[in-house]
Design a protein around this motif. Structure first.
Motif, PDB file in Angstrom:
ATOM      1  N   ASP A   2     -34.902   5.021  28.220  1.00 41.53           N
ATOM      2  CA  ASP A   2     -34.358   6.390  27.882  1.00 41.53           C
ATOM      3  C   ASP A   2     -35.230   7.456  27.580  1.00 41.53           C
ATOM      4  O   ASP A   2     -36.394   7.310  27.340  1.00 41.53           O
ATOM      5  CB  ASP A   2     -33.498   6.268  26.592  1.00 41.53           C
ATOM      6  CG  ASP A   2     -32.158   5.224  26.829  1.00 41.53           C
ATOM      7  OD1 ASP A   2     -31.578   5.275  27.801  1.00 41.53           O
ATOM      8  OD2 ASP A   2     -32.102   4.474  25.604  1.00 41.53           O
ATOM      9  N   LEU A   3     -34.828   8.824  28.035  1.00 39.31           N
ATOM     10  CA  LEU A   3     -35.753   9.791  28.064  1.00 39.31           C
ATOM     11  C   LEU A   3     -35.542  10.341  26.498  1.00 39.31           C
ATOM     12  O   LEU A   3     -36.788  10.623  26.064  1.00 39.31           O
ATOM     13  CB  LEU A   3     -35.261  11.071  28.940  1.00 39.31           C
ATOM     14  CG  LEU A   3     -35.902  12.196  28.734  1.00 39.31           C
ATOM     15  CD1 LEU A   3     -37.231  12.226  29.072  1.00 39.31           C
ATOM     16  CD2 LEU A   3     -35.285  13.206  29.776  1.00 39.31           C
ATOM     17  N   VAL A   4     -34.686  10.068  25.837  1.00 33.18           N
ATOM     18  CA  VAL A   4     -34.419  10.564  24.512  1.00 33.18           C
ATOM     19  C   VAL A   4     -33.955   9.277  23.717  1.00 33.18           C
ATOM     20  O   VAL A   4     -33.135   8.940  24.099  1.00 33.18           O
ATOM     21  CB  VAL A   4     -33.536  11.871  24.240  1.00 33.18           C
ATOM     22  CG1 VAL A   4     -33.379  12.166  22.639  1.00 33.18           C
ATOM     23  CG2 VAL A   4     -34.007  12.987  25.020  1.00 33.18           C
ATOM     24  N   GLU A  21     -27.911   9.133   9.149  1.00 29.54           N
ATOM     25  CA  GLU A  21     -28.304   8.054   9.939  1.00 29.54           C
ATOM     26  C   GLU A  21     -27.794   8.097  11.292  1.00 29.54           C
ATOM     27  O   GLU A  21     -27.146   7.168  11.999  1.00 29.54           O
ATOM     28  CB  GLU A  21     -27.850   6.904   9.312  1.00 29.54           C
ATOM     29  CG  GLU A  21     -28.383   6.469   7.983  1.00 29.54           C
ATOM     30  CD  GLU A  21     -29.891   6.354   7.869  1.00 29.54           C
ATOM     31  OE1 GLU A  21     -30.108   5.438   9.008  1.00 29.54           O
ATOM     32  OE2 GLU A  21     -30.754   6.381   7.153  1.00 29.54           O
ATOM     33  N   ALA A  22     -27.959   9.373  12.019  1.00 23.13           N
ATOM     34  CA  ALA A  22     -27.377   9.503  13.573  1.00 23.13           C
ATOM     35  C   ALA A  22     -28.331   8.703  14.673  1.00 23.13           C
ATOM     36  O   ALA A  22     -29.560   8.875  14.340  1.00 23.13           O
ATOM     37  CB  ALA A  22     -27.149  10.914  13.614  1.00 23.13           C
ATOM     38  N   ALA A  23     -27.663   8.327  15.504  1.00 22.23           N
ATOM     39  CA  ALA A  23     -28.028   7.763  16.484  1.00 22.23           C
ATOM     40  C   ALA A  23     -27.802   8.297  18.117  1.00 22.23           C
ATOM     41  O   ALA A  23     -26.822   8.693  18.133  1.00 22.23           O
ATOM     42  CB  ALA A  23     -28.073   6.218  16.510  1.00 22.23           C
ATOM     43  N   PHE A  24     -28.746   8.322  18.863  1.00 23.05           N
ATOM     44  CA  PHE A  24     -28.354   8.938  20.129  1.00 23.05           C
ATOM     45  C   PHE A  24     -29.621   8.576  21.310  1.00 23.05           C
ATOM     46  O   PHE A  24     -30.775   8.352  20.719  1.00 23.05           O
ATOM     47  CB  PHE A  24     -28.489  10.597  19.995  1.00 23.05           C
ATOM     48  CG  PHE A  24     -28.032  11.275  21.320  1.00 23.05           C
ATOM     49  CD1 PHE A  24     -26.811  11.584  21.604  1.00 23.05           C
ATOM     50  CD2 PHE A  24     -29.281  11.841  22.107  1.00 23.05           C
ATOM     51  CE1 PHE A  24     -26.671  12.234  22.796  1.00 23.05           C
ATOM     52  CE2 PHE A  24     -29.175  12.379  23.402  1.00 23.05           C
ATOM     53  CZ  PHE A  24     -27.737  12.694  23.891  1.00 23.05           C
ATOM     54  N   SER A  25     -28.817   8.204  22.455  1.00 22.72           N
ATOM     55  CA  SER A  25     -29.855   8.069  23.574  1.00 22.72           C
ATOM     56  C   SER A  25     -29.228   8.447  24.776  1.00 22.72           C
ATOM     57  O   SER A  25     -28.078   8.542  25.115  1.00 22.72           O
ATOM     58  CB  SER A  25     -30.091   6.636  23.752  1.00 22.72           C
ATOM     59  OG  SER A  25     -28.981   5.677  23.829  1.00 22.72           O
ATOM     60  N   ALA A  26     -30.258   9.093  25.697  1.00 25.15           N
ATOM     61  CA  ALA A  26     -29.834   9.561  26.829  1.00 25.15           C
ATOM     62  C   ALA A  26     -31.003   9.446  27.884  1.00 25.15           C
ATOM     63  O   ALA A  26     -32.152   9.218  27.565  1.00 25.15           O
ATOM     64  CB  ALA A  26     -29.689  11.111  26.850  1.00 25.15           C
ATOM     65  N   ARG A  27     -30.329   9.294  29.268  1.00 26.42           N
ATOM     66  CA  ARG A  27     -31.284   9.092  30.374  1.00 26.42           C
ATOM     67  C   ARG A  27     -31.717  10.204  31.216  1.00 26.42           C
ATOM     68  O   ARG A  27     -30.924  11.229  31.265  1.00 26.42           O
ATOM     69  CB  ARG A  27     -30.880   8.033  31.186  1.00 26.42           C
ATOM     70  CG  ARG A  27     -30.192   6.650  30.452  1.00 26.42           C
ATOM     71  CD  ARG A  27     -29.285   5.865  31.499  1.00 26.42           C
ATOM     72  NE  ARG A  27     -28.756   4.880  30.597  1.00 26.42           N
ATOM     73  CZ  ARG A  27     -27.684   4.213  30.858  1.00 26.42           C
ATOM     74  NH1 ARG A  27     -26.896   4.800  31.779  1.00 26.42           N
ATOM     75  NH2 ARG A  27     -27.038   3.345  30.021  1.00 26.42           N
TER      76      ARG A  27
END
Length: 500
Positions: A2-4, A21-27
């Motif tokens: 993942d980029l982020v 406690e937020a989570a996030f992932s992006a490519r």
């Protein structure tokens, strides 16, 4: 990889939890939609990513490396740029000066190289096929939609690897919105990541590869965009099943004329406008963007000079400025297009914004009654369900939906019974939209007369009792009953017909 990658991200403002406690992932190479109600934490999240706000806890990785920008310049250095819904432009500068502000090309002597700046601006606008802009034009002369396009150009001028678009289509007409949606896919194809925030599900469906949903400051779900239904998304966003967005349209209109307009004209954009608005009616104003809708609302509220005749509740009236429009129960109140620029004092409290224009309601013998003021404020906060820590919370720190509710409260406290609502759901979440539509029908049932413009055509179709369609600054048609449809509005807006 993942980029982020974001894990356990938290942010508090005093006693208010913005992120928990937020989570996030992006490519790389994807358009990633970030969804949630107003107040869900989306704005705080992108402010942290763009370096405008510091997080309290949790971690952010960019390319697997720790990321904690001290300011927007540090975010820019890591390839991140944000286009915010609420614009960050300077009215007294030109288009190109705004695009390159603080990053202007320089001569060997350190002065701004205006020729090079102009060349770069033209190249940027051509590369991404921007809608027509004049680089040398002063920003204050542009419409809100044109200013939004300048904001997008400013973001792209930074050549970002990660571009955040926060409700960037909400101020754009249909053609420009379609251009921006195509642009997001182009940017993704170039190997960039686009984080796309929108409350318009059709836009998300058109461009998003994946989506993440926030609620109450936390991540509640992440999906491949084609693996989840619209109903599931809305339920996850608001934490409950939304039975219906549009309220039942119960007839409440009487024969009494609240507002009568004859031969109204203003500048070159509004001419020969005639219509009547009745007590208990929600009268829609539609048509293609830029055909006089904005000028009509501004003229009625006294914000621009106009000719013609206006009658309120059967009495001729002259409205030369907004102060003359706000004359109590026989007056006119406006929810403006640009809530932050025209509707609110962002550095003032919720209380001050609600009561500033109605001080006379709690003044006795020249003295302010804080008790009466507090009662009025509590009444509006409770009635509109404004989510604020206290009435002293600054309006600029509220979510977009709650800012819009404050503007509605301010309008209702004037006691005006003719209400002008210009795109009142622009940039608000689906739950707040439903509340606004229900409020409009409830107010109509109480005898208010409402003139309602929306850039979202289905809203006019499902909420208005009648729809006036504008073309070239005139009323091209007045639609009623089964004739109110998206096709009917478009046909009237584009064909050379005129209502009797």
């Amino acid at each position: 990889m993942d980029l982020v990658t974001v894990n356990g991200l938290s942010k508090r403002y005093g006693g208010i939890v913005a992120l928990s406690e937020a989570a996030f992932s992006a490519r790389v190479g994807e358009v990633h939609a970030l969804l949630g109600e107003n107040g869900a934490g989306k704005s705080t999240f992108i402010q942290i990513l763009s370096g405008a706000v510091q997080h309290d806890g949790g971690s952010i990785l960019i390319d697997g490396q720790d990321y904690r920008p001290a300011n927007p310049d540090a975010a820019r250095a890591r390839g991140i740029a944000a286009v915010f819904q609420e614009l960050s432009l300077i009215p007294d500068l030109s288009v190109e000066q705004n695009i390159w502000f603080r990053h202007e090309p320089r001569t060997l002597l350190g002065t701004v190289n205006r020729g090079e700046m102009h060349r770069r601006t033209l190249a940027l606008l051509e590369k991404y096929d921007f809608p027509a802009l004049r680089p040398e034009q002063e920003l204050r002369r542009l419409t809100l939609a044109e200013r939004q396009i300048v904001e997008i150009a400013k973001g792209l001028a930074k050549d970002p690897r990660i571009l955040i678009l926060d409700e960037a289509t909400s101020a754009l007409p249909a053609r420009e919105a379609e251009w921006l949606l195509k642009l997001t896919r182009q940017l993704a194809a170039e190997g960039r990541l686009v984080i796309f925030i929108s409350h318009r599900m059709a836009e998300v469906r058109a461009i998003a590869d994946r989506l993440t949903i926030f609620r109450n400051g936390s991540t509640v779900a992440a999906h491949e965009a084609n693996a989840v239904s619209d109903d599931e998304i809305v339920t996850q966003m608001i934490g409950r099943h939304l039975d219906r967005l549009y309220p039942e349209r119960v007839p409440t209109m009487t024969d009494r004329i609240a507002l009568k307009v004859a031969n109204l004209a203003s500048g070159s954009r509004l001419s020969g406008v005639d219509f009547s608005l009745r007590e208990g009616e929600v009268l829609g104003v539609g048509g293609l963007q830029g055909h006089g809708q904005r000028e009509l609302f501004q003229a009625l509220f006294g914000a621009t000079k106009a000719n013609g005749t206006i009658e309120l509740w059967g009495k001729p009236t002259a409205i030369g400025n907004p102060r003359q429009a706000l004359t109590g129960k026989d007056g006119i109140a406006l929810v403006p297009e640009d809530r932050r620029g025209q509707g609110l004092l962002l550095t003032k409290s919720v209380r001050e914004n609600l009561t500033l224009s109605v001080i006379k309601r709690f003044t006795e013998n020249g003295l302010l009654s804080r008790q009466k003021e507090a009662a009025l404020v509590k009444e509006m906060v409770d009635f509109l369900r404004i989510k604020a820590g206290t009435p002293e919370q600054l309006a600029g720190t509220l979510s977009g939906g709650n800012q819009q509710k404050v503007i509605f409260g301010k309008m209702l406290l004037t006691q005006a019974r003719v209400l002008l609502l210009y795109d009142p759901t622009r940039g608000v979440d689906v739950g707040t939209k439903g509340e606004i539509f229900q409020l409009m029908r409830d107010l109509a049932a109480k005898g208010y007369a409402i003139l309602f413009h929306s850039s979202d055509m289905p809203e006019l179709v499902h909420v208005a009792d009648r729809v006036l369609v504008m073309r070239n600054g005139r009323i091209a048609a007045a639609l009623e009953g089964d004739h109110i449809s998206e096709e009917g509005i478009l046909r009237a807006a584009m064909l050379e017909t005129r209502a009797a």
